[in-house]
Design an enzyme around this catalytic site. Sequence first.
Site, mmCIF file in Angstrom:
data_model
loop_
_atom_site.group_PDB
_atom_site.id
_atom_site.type_symbol
_atom_site.label_atom_id
_atom_site.label_comp_id
_atom_site.label_asym_id
_atom_site.label_seq_id
_atom_site.Cartn_x
_atom_site.Cartn_y
_atom_site.Cartn_z
ATOM 1 N N GLY A 272 19.687 -24.581 -83.940
ATOM 2 C CA GLY A 272 19.596 -26.039 -83.987
ATOM 3 C C GLY A 272 20.572 -26.696 -83.030
ATOM 4 O O GLY A 272 21.380 -26.018 -82.364
ATOM 5 N N ASP A 273 20.448 -28.015 -82.904
ATOM 6 C CA ASP A 273 21.341 -28.817 -82.058
ATOM 7 C C ASP A 273 21.337 -28.379 -80.599
ATOM 8 O O ASP A 273 22.341 -28.505 -79.896
ATOM 9 C CB ASP A 273 22.791 -28.782 -82.600
ATOM 10 C CG ASP A 273 22.862 -29.316 -84.010
ATOM 11 O OD1 ASP A 273 22.043 -30.180 -84.359
ATOM 12 O OD2 ASP A 273 23.744 -28.873 -84.768
ATOM 13 N N VAL B 73 22.415 -31.570 -67.448
ATOM 14 C CA VAL B 73 23.839 -31.511 -67.108
ATOM 15 C C VAL B 73 24.604 -32.725 -67.642
ATOM 16 O O VAL B 73 25.634 -33.124 -67.103
ATOM 17 C CB VAL B 73 24.023 -31.373 -65.569
ATOM 18 C CG1 VAL B 73 23.636 -29.989 -65.098
ATOM 19 C CG2 VAL B 73 23.222 -32.436 -64.814
ATOM 20 N N GLY B 74 24.081 -33.299 -68.703
ATOM 21 C CA GLY B 74 24.722 -34.455 -69.329
ATOM 22 C C GLY B 74 23.770 -35.020 -70.365
ATOM 23 O O GLY B 74 22.591 -34.662 -70.382
ATOM 24 N N GLY C 124 19.673 -29.787 -78.349
ATOM 25 C CA GLY C 124 19.413 -30.960 -77.488
ATOM 26 C C GLY C 124 17.923 -31.308 -77.484
ATOM 27 O O GLY C 124 17.407 -31.845 -76.507
ATOM 28 N N LYS C 125 17.253 -31.008 -78.610
ATOM 29 C CA LYS C 125 15.808 -31.280 -78.690
ATOM 30 C C LYS C 125 15.515 -32.761 -78.494
ATOM 31 O O LYS C 125 14.566 -33.132 -77.820
ATOM 32 C CB LYS C 125 15.253 -30.815 -80.055
ATOM 33 C CG LYS C 125 15.326 -29.305 -80.248
ATOM 34 C CD LYS C 125 14.915 -28.901 -81.643
ATOM 35 C CE LYS C 125 15.842 -29.366 -82.728
ATOM 36 N NZ LYS C 125 17.193 -28.797 -82.705
ATOM 37 N N GLY D 137 19.462 -33.942 -86.906
ATOM 38 C CA GLY D 137 20.076 -35.084 -86.214
ATOM 39 C C GLY D 137 19.765 -34.925 -84.742
ATOM 40 O O GLY D 137 20.270 -34.014 -84.100
ATOM 41 N N HIS D 138 18.869 -35.756 -84.226
ATOM 42 C CA HIS D 138 18.434 -35.641 -82.834
ATOM 43 C C HIS D 138 18.983 -36.835 -82.052
ATOM 44 O O HIS D 138 18.632 -37.978 -82.323
ATOM 45 C CB HIS D 138 16.896 -35.594 -82.752
ATOM 46 C CG HIS D 138 16.316 -34.389 -83.450
ATOM 47 N ND1 HIS D 138 14.975 -34.156 -83.570
ATOM 48 C CD2 HIS D 138 16.925 -33.337 -84.059
ATOM 49 C CE1 HIS D 138 14.781 -33.011 -84.219
ATOM 50 N NE2 HIS D 138 15.952 -32.501 -84.528
ATOM 51 N N THR D 139 19.850 -36.526 -81.085
ATOM 52 C CA THR D 139 20.598 -37.587 -80.389
ATOM 53 C C THR D 139 19.945 -37.975 -79.072
ATOM 54 O O THR D 139 19.564 -37.109 -78.282
ATOM 55 C CB THR D 139 22.029 -37.086 -80.081
ATOM 56 O OG1 THR D 139 22.547 -36.439 -81.237
ATOM 57 C CG2 THR D 139 22.944 -38.227 -79.660
ATOM 58 N N GLN E 123 15.618 -28.299 -86.306
ATOM 59 C CA GLN E 123 16.367 -27.042 -86.392
ATOM 60 C C GLN E 123 15.987 -26.098 -85.243
ATOM 61 O O GLN E 123 15.631 -26.573 -84.182
ATOM 62 C CB GLN E 123 16.165 -26.363 -87.765
ATOM 63 C CG GLN E 123 16.811 -27.110 -88.921
ATOM 64 C CD GLN E 123 15.959 -28.218 -89.509
ATOM 65 O OE1 GLN E 123 14.783 -28.034 -89.751
ATOM 66 N NE2 GLN E 123 16.542 -29.370 -89.753
HETATM 67 P P1 GDP Z 1 19.179 -31.690 -81.405
HETATM 68 O O1 GDP Z 1 19.393 -31.642 -82.871
HETATM 69 O O2 GDP Z 1 18.608 -30.427 -80.860
HETATM 70 O O3 GDP Z 1 18.393 -32.887 -80.965
HETATM 71 O O4 GDP Z 1 20.635 -31.841 -80.741
HETATM 72 P P2 GDP Z 1 21.837 -32.787 -81.267
HETATM 73 O O5 GDP Z 1 21.527 -34.184 -80.917
HETATM 74 O O6 GDP Z 1 22.178 -32.483 -82.665
HETATM 75 O O7 GDP Z 1 23.022 -32.204 -80.422
HETATM 76 C C1 GDP Z 1 23.000 -32.187 -79.038
HETATM 77 C C2 GDP Z 1 24.243 -32.953 -78.535
HETATM 78 O O8 GDP Z 1 24.453 -32.646 -77.165
HETATM 79 C C3 GDP Z 1 24.073 -34.457 -78.588
HETATM 80 O O9 GDP Z 1 25.323 -35.037 -78.785
HETATM 81 C C4 GDP Z 1 23.548 -34.794 -77.191
HETATM 82 O O10 GDP Z 1 23.846 -36.113 -76.782
HETATM 83 C C5 GDP Z 1 24.305 -33.806 -76.370
HETATM 84 N N1 GDP Z 1 23.605 -33.336 -75.150
HETATM 85 C C6 GDP Z 1 22.302 -33.019 -74.998
HETATM 86 N N2 GDP Z 1 22.071 -32.506 -73.776
HETATM 87 C C7 GDP Z 1 23.263 -32.505 -73.141
HETATM 88 C C8 GDP Z 1 23.694 -32.052 -71.846
HETATM 89 O O11 GDP Z 1 22.933 -31.547 -71.027
HETATM 90 N N3 GDP Z 1 25.041 -32.187 -71.562
HETATM 91 C C9 GDP Z 1 25.923 -32.738 -72.450
HETATM 92 N N4 GDP Z 1 27.199 -32.815 -72.090
HETATM 93 N N5 GDP Z 1 25.543 -33.155 -73.668
HETATM 94 C C10 GDP Z 1 24.244 -33.038 -74.005
HETATM 95 P P1 IMO Z 2 18.618 -30.191 -85.815
HETATM 96 O O1 IMO Z 2 17.179 -30.587 -85.956
HETATM 97 C C1 IMO Z 2 21.866 -27.489 -86.870
HETATM 98 C C2 IMO Z 2 21.803 -25.799 -90.902
HETATM 99 C C3 IMO Z 2 22.901 -26.205 -91.884
HETATM 100 C C4 IMO Z 2 23.028 -24.927 -92.697
HETATM 101 C C5 IMO Z 2 21.582 -24.459 -92.787
HETATM 102 C C6 IMO Z 2 20.900 -24.872 -94.088
HETATM 103 O O2 IMO Z 2 19.533 -31.340 -85.603
HETATM 104 O O3 IMO Z 2 18.769 -29.107 -84.816
HETATM 105 P P2 IMO Z 2 19.961 -27.219 -94.927
HETATM 106 O O4 IMO Z 2 20.669 -28.512 -95.181
HETATM 107 O O5 IMO Z 2 18.867 -27.300 -93.931
HETATM 108 O O6 IMO Z 2 19.526 -26.552 -96.198
HETATM 109 O O7 IMO Z 2 21.108 -26.265 -94.320
HETATM 110 O O8 IMO Z 2 20.906 -25.043 -91.696
HETATM 111 N N1 IMO Z 2 21.028 -26.912 -90.303
HETATM 112 C C7 IMO Z 2 21.161 -27.305 -89.034
HETATM 113 N N2 IMO Z 2 22.019 -26.900 -88.074
HETATM 114 N N3 IMO Z 2 20.924 -28.411 -86.584
HETATM 115 C C8 IMO Z 2 20.044 -28.817 -87.531
HETATM 116 O O9 IMO Z 2 19.009 -29.639 -87.262
HETATM 117 C C9 IMO Z 2 20.170 -28.291 -88.841
HETATM 118 N N4 IMO Z 2 19.506 -28.476 -90.002
HETATM 119 C C10 IMO Z 2 20.043 -27.623 -90.879
HETATM 120 O O10 IMO Z 2 24.085 -26.537 -91.216
HETATM 121 O O11 IMO Z 2 23.718 -23.968 -91.940
HETATM 122 MG MG MG Z 3 20.947 -31.893 -84.231
#
Ligand code: GDP
Ligand code: IMO
Ligand code: MG
Length: 419
Positions: free
Chosen positions: A11-12, A409-410, A14-15, A39-41, A207
Amino acid sequence: MVRVIVGTQWGDEGKGRVIELFAKDADVVARYNGGANAGHTIYVGGDRLVFHIIPSGIIYPHTICIIGNGVVIDPEVLIKEIKTAKSKGINIEHRLFISDKAHLVMPYHKLRDDKDGLLGTTRMGIGPCYEDKYARRGIRVADLLYPEVFKEKLKNNLKEYPSLKLDKIYVQYKSFSDFIIPFITDTSTLLNQWIDKGKEVILEGAQGLLLDVDHGTYPFVTSSNPQAGAACCGLGIGPTKIDEVIGVTKAYTSRVGNGPLPTRMTKEFENIVREMGQEYGATTGRPRRCGWLDAVLVGKALKVNDIKKIVITKLDVLDKLPKVKICKQYEYKEDKHRVATGLQTCRRQADFLSVAELSSNFAPVYEELDGWLSPTGSVRSYNKLPTAAKKYIDKITELIDAKITAICVGPTKENTIFL
Ligand code: GDP
Ligand code: IMO
Ligand code: MG
């Protein structure tokens, strides 16, 4: 064209920002799994927006957004999100559709979620809500349309929670339903119609594969299937409707919550990466653990999702590291003959990801490369990347079986190198 966009790690990846790139030309963006654990930023005009339940495509006025039946909805979070979006000038009217079959996260789900803290969940009630769904005692969005049915189901479910008051929760959810009812519809029918008309559709995964309840590092996973195949089930479309699956892969690895992270960096490197990459949970604010890119586990994700194209994110976060590493294979500690090599490993060893093996028997073997020690944030073409950064990207291409279509790259959409 129907494209699924999925995370290939924990997860996280950068989707959200990758969906921003693709949704520019999309008619429809539909979310199919998870809930407010996600949490998609996205950065829009200097504002940082974090979407938990609403599809990230909502930032474009021309895009219709669907919250599918596979999503579990916390109405309080959803309403807050809708209000925040409106306050940022995003008009939701006639653009957001919520499946009547999606399940509702209830207060007792949050009470039950990871009580002993063993899993390190987001405590958003996600797991218990899916538990109730499969136990066939869940309360669905459609139940909001029939207050008597809703109340009866709630009454039955509350028998196990004497501390929770029926009338209080009923009144609270009644006010939620007044807000939500205009958005409720049979989203599967709508989506199928749009696909049949040839609309550009993105299916947004939450995720990542390594958190998949079936294919991830069980039991340290979420309670849904982030994998692309689940988009069919979570939205009510047939598998042959999907044209392409795009994987989102961070240039390194991060993990929030408990469970193994075999390529975890030393503290010294992790601190640099966490600060450069702002690796703190977008939902919970928890610091994320950071590790080197794991080409073996990403390879597994490519296979399970049938990903042919990936977007690499956050390359710039590695700008200050003198050395960078990629896990190219795992060595099986107890049997030196069973040395697993890259992608072939995943193909040959279906049980490879079992959590016990990952944490105790398998040791990552790294390819170590020089860092580039120069900023990449303003680079817009592959050729202009520092030589060492190009070597890093080329090594990823060599180790995984997919085409890299873009490198980020950002955090904003301008910070993108298209290949
Ligand atoms: P998601 O859950 O996959 O949508 O990702 P999140 O939003 O939880 O986490 C990605 C984080 O990385 C966020 O704070 C974005 O703003 C940041 N981000 C995404 N792509 C880039 C990148 O290429 N460079 C940098 N520095 N930050 C990025
Ligand atoms: P995005 O869509 C990162 C992780 C939690 C925990 C495990 C189970 O932003 O990528 P849950 O609350 O789903 O039962 O927790 O999964 N987790 C994530 N980690 N990005 C996420 O979503 C996540 N959603 C759940 O931290 O380890
Ligand atoms: Mg996230």
